[in-house]
Write an enzyme that holds these catalytic residues in place. Structure first.
Site, short mmCIF file in Angstrom:
data_model
loop_
_atom_site.label_atom_id
_atom_site.label_comp_id
_atom_site.label_asym_id
_atom_site.label_seq_id
_atom_site.Cartn_x
_atom_site.Cartn_y
_atom_site.Cartn_z
N LYS A 115 5.68 -6.60 2.53
CA LYS A 115 5.00 -7.69 1.38
C LYS A 115 6.30 -7.55 0.13
O LYS A 115 7.12 -6.46 0.27
CB LYS A 115 3.90 -6.51 -0.05
N ARG A 147 -14.55 -3.14 -7.70
CA ARG A 147 -15.56 -4.15 -8.69
C ARG A 147 -16.75 -4.87 -7.81
O ARG A 147 -17.49 -5.30 -8.92
CB ARG A 147 -14.01 -5.42 -8.75
N HIS A 151 -7.71 0.13 -13.25
CA HIS A 151 -6.33 1.09 -12.14
C HIS A 151 -6.85 1.73 -12.98
O HIS A 151 -7.28 3.33 -12.91
CB HIS A 151 -5.37 0.68 -12.24
N SER A 155 -4.08 -7.54 -10.15
CA SER A 155 -2.62 -7.17 -10.21
C SER A 155 -2.67 -9.00 -10.18
O SER A 155 -1.57 -9.72 -10.80
CB SER A 155 -1.81 -6.36 -9.96
O1 PNS Z 1 -4.32 -2.43 -3.79
P1 PNS Z 1 -3.90 -2.60 -2.39
O2 PNS Z 1 -3.21 -3.18 -2.07
O3 PNS Z 1 -5.65 -2.98 -2.37
O4 PNS Z 1 -4.32 -1.01 -1.60
C1 PNS Z 1 -4.17 -0.90 -0.61
C2 PNS Z 1 -3.79 0.38 0.32
C3 PNS Z 1 -2.19 0.31 -0.65
C4 PNS Z 1 -4.75 1.32 -0.35
C5 PNS Z 1 -4.19 0.09 2.06
O5 PNS Z 1 -3.27 -1.77 2.10
C6 PNS Z 1 -3.21 0.89 2.55
O6 PNS Z 1 -4.28 2.00 2.72
N1 PNS Z 1 -2.30 0.78 3.12
C7 PNS Z 1 -1.80 1.52 4.03
C8 PNS Z 1 -2.22 1.35 5.16
C9 PNS Z 1 -3.38 2.38 5.82
O7 PNS Z 1 -3.21 2.85 5.66
N2 PNS Z 1 -4.49 1.25 6.37
C10 PNS Z 1 -5.37 1.38 5.93
C11 PNS Z 1 -5.60 1.43 7.56
S1 PNS Z 1 -7.26 0.34 7.87
#
Ligand code: PNS
Length: 159
Positions: free
Chosen positions: A41, A90, A17, A128
């Site tokens: 979560k 990745r 990150h 993570s």
């Molecule tokens: O670090 P991560 O868990 O891969 O991040 C995922 C994240 C936070 C980018 C994604 O889950 C997200 O954007 N969540 C907020 C809700 C949303 O906007 N969902 C996208 C529409 S599919």
């Protein structure tokens, strides 16, 4: 002025990150790292702790700020007048989910673009989740994140 948000769970941040943040900070005028508060979560670190960890780890990069957020990433982007969402890629295994998310976000907010940064090779395996898994079995995680984050993970798992 091009503002980018970098949303994620960051539970906690890894070298992967931090590498994306550092590289994005060169390409964009301002990076707002968004730490998702997701009540569905149960993260290892609270949202405040994750923000705190990231603030410390990025304190030497002047155009980076860290904020918690709830709800949609595109709303977080719009609230912060960001034109871009940055995500790290990745491997091909990330691609399907990331593409679907980027396309959904594009339908929701055509004015916000997703830019993918390919993760540096030395961190391509890292997440993570992997870091927490190794730590939970007492493995050496010193190659996965800076010392302050390692210490935070160890303390959390002790307590
Ligand atoms: O670090 P991560 O868990 O891969 O991040 C995922 C994240 C936070 C980018 C994604 O889950 C997200 O954007 N969540 C907020 C809700 C949303 O906007 N969902 C996208 C529409 S599919």
């Amino acid at each position: 002025m091009v503002i980018a948000v970098y949303p994620g769970s960051f539970d906690p941040a890894t070298y992967g990150h931090l590498d994306v943040i550092r590289r994005a900070s060169v390409s964009f005028d301002r990076i707002i790292v968004g730490v998702l508060h997701n009540s569905a979560k149960s993260p290892l670190f609270s949202v405040e702790e994750r923000v705190n960890i990231l603030e410390k780890a990025t304190k030497d990069i002047p155009n980076v700020v860290v904020q918690p957020f709830e709800g949609l990433s595109v709303n977080f982007a719009r609230e912060n007048h960001a034109q871009v969402i940055v995500r790290g890629l990745r491997a091909v295994t990330d691609f399907e989910y990331e593409l679907q998310m980027a396309q959904t976000n594009r339908v929701l907010a055509p004015d916000v673009d997703t830019v993918f940064m390919t993760t540096s090779l030395q961190y391509a395996y890292l997440s993570s989740t992997i870091m927490k898994e190794v730590a939970s079995f007492g493995g050496d995680i010193s190659k996965f994140a800076p010392p302050e984050i390692i210490e935070a993970v160890r303390n959390k798992m002790k307590g």
